[in-house]
Motif scaffolding. Structure first.
Motif, PDB file in Angstrom:
ATOM      1  N   GLY A  75      86.958 108.840  30.914  1.00  0.00           N
ATOM      2  CA  GLY A  75      88.246 109.474  31.196  1.00  0.00           C
ATOM      3  C   GLY A  75      88.149 110.589  32.198  1.00  0.00           C
ATOM      4  O   GLY A  75      87.202 110.663  32.988  1.00  0.00           O
ATOM      5  N   GLU A  76      89.110 111.501  32.170  1.00  0.00           N
ATOM      6  CA  GLU A  76      89.246 112.475  33.246  1.00  0.00           C
ATOM      7  C   GLU A  76      88.131 113.509  33.301  1.00  0.00           C
ATOM      8  O   GLU A  76      87.933 114.156  34.323  1.00  0.00           O
ATOM      9  CB  GLU A  76      90.590 113.192  33.170  1.00  0.00           C
ATOM     10  CG  GLU A  76      90.775 114.074  31.953  1.00  0.00           C
ATOM     11  CD  GLU A  76      91.997 114.967  32.091  1.00  0.00           C
ATOM     12  OE1 GLU A  76      91.974 115.866  32.939  1.00  0.00           O
ATOM     13  OE2 GLU A  76      92.968 114.757  31.354  1.00  0.00           O
ATOM     14  N   LEU A  77      87.374 113.694  32.212  1.00  0.00           N
ATOM     15  CA  LEU A  77      86.285 114.671  32.232  1.00  0.00           C
ATOM     16  C   LEU A  77      85.041 114.157  32.938  1.00  0.00           C
ATOM     17  O   LEU A  77      84.126 114.932  33.216  1.00  0.00           O
ATOM     18  CB  LEU A  77      85.909 115.082  30.805  1.00  0.00           C
ATOM     19  CG  LEU A  77      86.954 115.847  29.996  1.00  0.00           C
ATOM     20  CD1 LEU A  77      86.364 116.245  28.655  1.00  0.00           C
ATOM     21  CD2 LEU A  77      87.450 117.075  30.741  1.00  0.00           C
ATOM     22  N   ASN A 157      94.530  94.306  31.154  1.00  0.00           N
ATOM     23  CA  ASN A 157      94.492  94.006  32.591  1.00  0.00           C
ATOM     24  C   ASN A 157      94.274  95.241  33.452  1.00  0.00           C
ATOM     25  O   ASN A 157      94.393  95.184  34.671  1.00  0.00           O
ATOM     26  CB  ASN A 157      95.793  93.312  33.018  1.00  0.00           C
ATOM     27  CG  ASN A 157      97.017  94.192  32.811  1.00  0.00           C
ATOM     28  OD1 ASN A 157      96.928  95.249  32.178  1.00  0.00           O
ATOM     29  ND2 ASN A 157      98.146  93.766  33.334  1.00  0.00           N
ATOM     30  N   LEU A 158      93.934  96.375  32.832  1.00  0.00           N
ATOM     31  CA  LEU A 158      93.746  97.630  33.567  1.00  0.00           C
ATOM     32  C   LEU A 158      92.362  98.177  33.257  1.00  0.00           C
ATOM     33  O   LEU A 158      92.048  98.467  32.105  1.00  0.00           O
ATOM     34  CB  LEU A 158      94.824  98.632  33.143  1.00  0.00           C
ATOM     35  CG  LEU A 158      94.979  99.912  33.963  1.00  0.00           C
ATOM     36  CD1 LEU A 158      95.403  99.594  35.386  1.00  0.00           C
ATOM     37  CD2 LEU A 158      96.003 100.828  33.307  1.00  0.00           C
ATOM     38  N   THR A 159      91.518  98.311  34.278  1.00  0.00           N
ATOM     39  CA  THR A 159      90.173  98.836  34.041  1.00  0.00           C
ATOM     40  C   THR A 159      90.234 100.341  33.818  1.00  0.00           C
ATOM     41  O   THR A 159      91.191 101.006  34.190  1.00  0.00           O
ATOM     42  CB  THR A 159      89.237  98.546  35.227  1.00  0.00           C
ATOM     43  OG1 THR A 159      89.648  99.324  36.367  1.00  0.00           O
ATOM     44  CG2 THR A 159      89.249  97.063  35.602  1.00  0.00           C
ATOM     45  N   TRP A 160      89.162 100.871  33.222  1.00  0.00           N
ATOM     46  CA  TRP A 160      89.093 102.318  33.000  1.00  0.00           C
ATOM     47  C   TRP A 160      89.136 103.067  34.333  1.00  0.00           C
ATOM     48  O   TRP A 160      89.748 104.122  34.443  1.00  0.00           O
ATOM     49  CB  TRP A 160      87.812 102.673  32.232  1.00  0.00           C
ATOM     50  CG  TRP A 160      87.858 102.325  30.784  1.00  0.00           C
ATOM     51  CD1 TRP A 160      88.629 101.359  30.201  1.00  0.00           C
ATOM     52  CD2 TRP A 160      87.126 102.939  29.735  1.00  0.00           C
ATOM     53  NE1 TRP A 160      88.408 101.334  28.846  1.00  0.00           N
ATOM     54  CE2 TRP A 160      87.492 102.292  28.529  1.00  0.00           C
ATOM     55  CE3 TRP A 160      86.192 103.958  29.689  1.00  0.00           C
ATOM     56  CZ2 TRP A 160      86.946 102.646  27.292  1.00  0.00           C
ATOM     57  CZ3 TRP A 160      85.649 104.317  28.458  1.00  0.00           C
ATOM     58  CH2 TRP A 160      86.015 103.676  27.283  1.00  0.00           C
ATOM     59  N   GLN A 161      88.467 102.518  35.335  1.00  0.00           N
ATOM     60  CA  GLN A 161      88.464 103.169  36.644  1.00  0.00           C
ATOM     61  C   GLN A 161      89.863 103.207  37.240  1.00  0.00           C
ATOM     62  O   GLN A 161      90.289 104.221  37.804  1.00  0.00           O
ATOM     63  CB  GLN A 161      87.496 102.453  37.591  1.00  0.00           C
ATOM     64  CG  GLN A 161      86.026 102.612  37.239  1.00  0.00           C
ATOM     65  CD  GLN A 161      85.579 101.612  36.182  1.00  0.00           C
ATOM     66  OE1 GLN A 161      86.383 100.838  35.644  1.00  0.00           O
ATOM     67  NE2 GLN A 161      84.284 101.624  35.870  1.00  0.00           N
ATOM     68  N   TYR A 163      92.743 103.061  35.600  1.00  0.00           N
ATOM     69  CA  TYR A 163      93.572 103.981  34.829  1.00  0.00           C
ATOM     70  C   TYR A 163      93.297 105.427  35.254  1.00  0.00           C
ATOM     71  O   TYR A 163      94.230 106.205  35.493  1.00  0.00           O
ATOM     72  CB  TYR A 163      93.319 103.824  33.328  1.00  0.00           C
ATOM     73  CG  TYR A 163      94.228 104.702  32.484  1.00  0.00           C
ATOM     74  CD1 TYR A 163      95.408 104.203  31.966  1.00  0.00           C
ATOM     75  CD2 TYR A 163      93.919 106.038  32.250  1.00  0.00           C
ATOM     76  CE1 TYR A 163      96.261 105.005  31.213  1.00  0.00           C
ATOM     77  CE2 TYR A 163      94.756 106.856  31.511  1.00  0.00           C
ATOM     78  CZ  TYR A 163      95.932 106.332  31.004  1.00  0.00           C
ATOM     79  OH  TYR A 163      96.763 107.144  30.283  1.00  0.00           O
ATOM     80  N   THR A 164      92.020 105.794  35.352  1.00  0.00           N
ATOM     81  CA  THR A 164      91.678 107.178  35.673  1.00  0.00           C
ATOM     82  C   THR A 164      92.096 107.533  37.091  1.00  0.00           C
ATOM     83  O   THR A 164      92.563 108.642  37.346  1.00  0.00           O
ATOM     84  CB  THR A 164      90.170 107.410  35.467  1.00  0.00           C
ATOM     85  OG1 THR A 164      89.788 106.949  34.165  1.00  0.00           O
ATOM     86  CG2 THR A 164      89.833 108.883  35.600  1.00  0.00           C
ATOM     87  N   ASN A 165      91.941 106.606  38.035  1.00  0.00           N
ATOM     88  CA  ASN A 165      92.402 106.861  39.400  1.00  0.00           C
ATOM     89  C   ASN A 165      93.912 107.086  39.442  1.00  0.00           C
ATOM     90  O   ASN A 165      94.407 107.977  40.152  1.00  0.00           O
ATOM     91  CB  ASN A 165      92.020 105.700  40.321  1.00  0.00           C
ATOM     92  CG  ASN A 165      90.577 105.760  40.780  1.00  0.00           C
ATOM     93  OD1 ASN A 165      90.001 106.837  40.892  1.00  0.00           O
ATOM     94  ND2 ASN A 165      89.980 104.606  41.023  1.00  0.00           N
ATOM     95  N   GLN A 166      94.662 106.291  38.682  1.00  0.00           N
ATOM     96  CA  GLN A 166      96.109 106.477  38.628  1.00  0.00           C
ATOM     97  C   GLN A 166      96.455 107.826  38.004  1.00  0.00           C
ATOM     98  O   GLN A 166      97.383 108.517  38.444  1.00  0.00           O
ATOM     99  CB  GLN A 166      96.750 105.334  37.832  1.00  0.00           C
ATOM    100  CG  GLN A 166      96.670 103.985  38.530  1.00  0.00           C
ATOM    101  CD  GLN A 166      97.071 102.828  37.624  1.00  0.00           C
ATOM    102  OE1 GLN A 166      97.515 103.035  36.497  1.00  0.00           O
ATOM    103  NE2 GLN A 166      96.904 101.610  38.117  1.00  0.00           N
ATOM    104  N   LEU A 167      95.710 108.206  36.963  1.00  0.00           N
ATOM    105  CA  LEU A 167      95.917 109.497  36.318  1.00  0.00           C
ATOM    106  C   LEU A 167      95.653 110.642  37.302  1.00  0.00           C
ATOM    107  O   LEU A 167      96.426 111.599  37.388  1.00  0.00           O
ATOM    108  CB  LEU A 167      95.018 109.602  35.089  1.00  0.00           C
ATOM    109  CG  LEU A 167      95.082 110.867  34.247  1.00  0.00           C
ATOM    110  CD1 LEU A 167      94.848 110.519  32.777  1.00  0.00           C
ATOM    111  CD2 LEU A 167      94.033 111.885  34.680  1.00  0.00           C
ATOM    112  N   THR A 217      99.034 111.113  31.886  1.00  0.00           N
ATOM    113  CA  THR A 217      98.851 109.685  31.696  1.00  0.00           C
ATOM    114  C   THR A 217      98.777 109.051  33.084  1.00  0.00           C
ATOM    115  O   THR A 217      98.927 109.731  34.096  1.00  0.00           O
ATOM    116  CB  THR A 217     100.013 109.056  30.908  1.00  0.00           C
ATOM    117  OG1 THR A 217     101.160 108.942  31.770  1.00  0.00           O
ATOM    118  CG2 THR A 217     100.385 109.899  29.702  1.00  0.00           C
ATOM    119  N   ASN A 218      98.583 107.735  33.125  1.00  0.00           N
ATOM    120  CA  ASN A 218      98.567 107.072  34.424  1.00  0.00           C
ATOM    121  C   ASN A 218      99.977 106.860  34.970  1.00  0.00           C
ATOM    122  O   ASN A 218     100.153 106.415  36.109  1.00  0.00           O
ATOM    123  CB  ASN A 218      97.831 105.732  34.337  1.00  0.00           C
ATOM    124  CG  ASN A 218      98.590 104.712  33.508  1.00  0.00           C
ATOM    125  OD1 ASN A 218      99.245 105.065  32.520  1.00  0.00           O
ATOM    126  ND2 ASN A 218      98.488 103.449  33.880  1.00  0.00           N
TER     127      ASN A 218
END
Length: 501
Positions: A75-77, A157-161, A163-167, A217-218
């Motif tokens: 995540g973001e940390l 359908n959403l990778t962790w990368q 999601y975090t980039n969108q966030l 959030t994203n």
């Protein structure tokens, strides 16, 4: 006889309702909730809130619970989006089912780590009472600090990368000022602090403001608890519309709530990520994507620098710097909501910054000076040396060419003062606070090439503005409050002015 038969009937119903003991029912609940956590193939988005009574910040973790008793967290940390951290977890019986992260995880224990000098840490939890659980949403409450938190299933359908980039994009792009509207009617205002992760909502007909922590959030932000205005309970999740800079939600009655962004010049600086831009000496252009760019006007104080807009693309173009020295220019950003400035500097670390400096500062109301140097070590990293009394102190700093700034971390051991160990910390403008031996706090050193190159101290620690640095003496090389002897230099309003060759 009727009473006896009635009692017999109730006892029979009771036996059917509670054919398991309380312990057996709790064990069954724990098994089901553990299975539910594990049955999210892509994991969960964990909106986590710190500080007693929500006085801390909101952070968004990504977590995935395995059948092997291991939890994977990111995540973001986590700076490297390809990196995650694994540790053990379990759901145990305590105050009902309790989710516990029972071995060290740098993400999930980040805010709960404590020391002898700081027994509360950042008042974060690593054990959580499970309040409710469905296949899509899990509601938790911190076991120690009692903040309610939320986990939502991450789509497969959403990778962790992704999601975090969108966030990160949301973090960078949303405004800080808003008009609060209900069905188009303006009811008040909202401010958000991106550093403190708190929102401040004021309604025209209320004397008290609401202070509500939030996490990103994203798609926008999630409030730690919903806004309740005269019985209208607004959905905690506010979805961001980039085209209008508006956060949108509905209440339980279907009313439309809009938090309409008041887009001022600070919005541009927030999207750029800094009020300082660094360029090399060669002729160059650098571009940024800025939504609603047509709302802003730009001007510059230098003929070697030009600014252009093309749709939502903002471009800074600089001519080659052949003066032999670093140079800076102001870019002014204006619109109907105000005016702000960006410093653009053409500078080379080794050619323009490395050298000797005079550091001017104020200590206990008295103006003072000392000598300093900036060098580059064998690995190419810059080093700041400051003379404290007769003893030079070595401070590690990092250089960001894209913003023409240095970063200085507090809590470093920097050298000796007589027989004592010395460390560096940050001090605030008023002189009331310092980070002393504390780590994890940073100052931004801004390069100013308007005339003689100089470097000023800025940034903040925990919302407190930085104005300089201090050096403290300790009785041993392990710096803590227990062996802190006192300061040997407090350099407030500090500025480093480069000496002419």
């Amino acid at each position: 006889m009727f009473a006896v038969f009635s009692l017999s009937s109730c006892l029979h119903d009771n036996n059917e309702l509670f054919d398991q003991s309380a312990a057996e029912r709790l064990s069954s609940t724990i098994s089901k909730e553990k299975e539910l956590l594990q049955n999210a193939p892509n994991g969960w988005v964990f909106h986590y809130f710190t500080g007693e009574d929500y006085t801390g910040i909101g952070v968004t973790h990504l977590v995935k619970f395995g059948k092997d008793g291991k939890v994977e967290a990111g995540g973001e940390l986590v700076a490297d989006l390809d990196t995650t951290f694994r540790s053990s977890y379990d759901i145990v019986a305590s105050q009902g089912p309790v989710l516990t992260i029972n071995s060290l995880n740098p993400v999930l224990h980040n805010f709960s780590e404590v020391t002898i000098d700081d027994v509360d840490g950042d008042q974060g939890d690593f054990e959580f009472v499970v309040l409710s659980a469905t296949p899509d949403t899990v509601q938790l409450k911190g076991l120690k600090w009692h903040n309610k938190m939320l986990m939502t299933r991450l789509p497969e359908n959403l990778t962790w990368q992704e999601y975090t980039n969108q966030l990160y994009s949301i973090m960078k792009n949303i405004p800080v000022r808003y008009k609060v509207k209900k069905n188009g009617e303006v009811l008040g205002e909202m401010l958000i602090s991106k550093n403190a992760r708190h929102s401040y909502v004021s309604f025209a007909d209320d004397s008290e403001d609401l202070e509500i922590p939030y996490a990103y959030t994203n798609e926008g932000v999630v409030l730690s608890y919903p806004i309740d205005k005269d019985g209208s309970v607004v959905n905690q999740f506010l979805k961001y519309d980039e085209s209008t800079a508006t956060l949108n939600a509905v209440d339980q009655l279907g009313n439309k709530w809009e938090f309409e962004g008041v887009v001022g010049p600070e919005y541009v600086i927030s999207v750029l990520g800094s009020s300082s831009i660094g360029l090399g000496d060669a002729a160059t252009s650098t571009s940024y994507r800025v939504s609603m760019l047509n709302k802003f006007q730009f001007s510059t104080t230098a003929d070697w620098l030009s600014i252009s807009k093309d749709g939502n693309t903002l471009t800074f173009t600089a001519e080659a710097n052949e003066t032999g020295d670093a140079r800076s220019a102001w870019v002014y950003v204006t619109n109907e909501n105000g005016k702000d400035s960006i410093a653009v500097t053409q500078v080379d670390l080794k050619k323009d910054i490395v050298g000797s400096y005079t550091m001017k500062y104020v200590q206990k109301g008295v103006a003072k000076t000392t000598t300093a140097t900036i060098t580059v070590d064998a690995s190419g990293n810059p080093v700041l040396k400051v003379l404290v009394g007769m003893y030079p102190q070595t401070v590690k700093i990092t250089w960001d060419a894209a913003t023409a700034t240095f970063n200085l971390a507090s809590g470093q051991v920097t050298g000796k003062y007589s027989s004592y160990s010395v460390g560096v910390g940050l001090v605030d403008k008023a002189g009331s606070y310092s980070t002393s031996y504390l780590t994890g706090y940073n100052a931004t050193l801004y390069v100013d090439a308007f005339g003689t190159p100089s470097i000023t101290f800025g940034g903040d620690f925990s919302g407190i503005p930085v104005s300089g640095i201090g050096f403290w003496a300790y009785s041993s090389a392990e710096h803590s409050n227990d062996n802190l002897l006192g300061y040997v230099m407090l350099a407030r309003d500090a500025v480093l002015i480069k000496n002419k060759n």
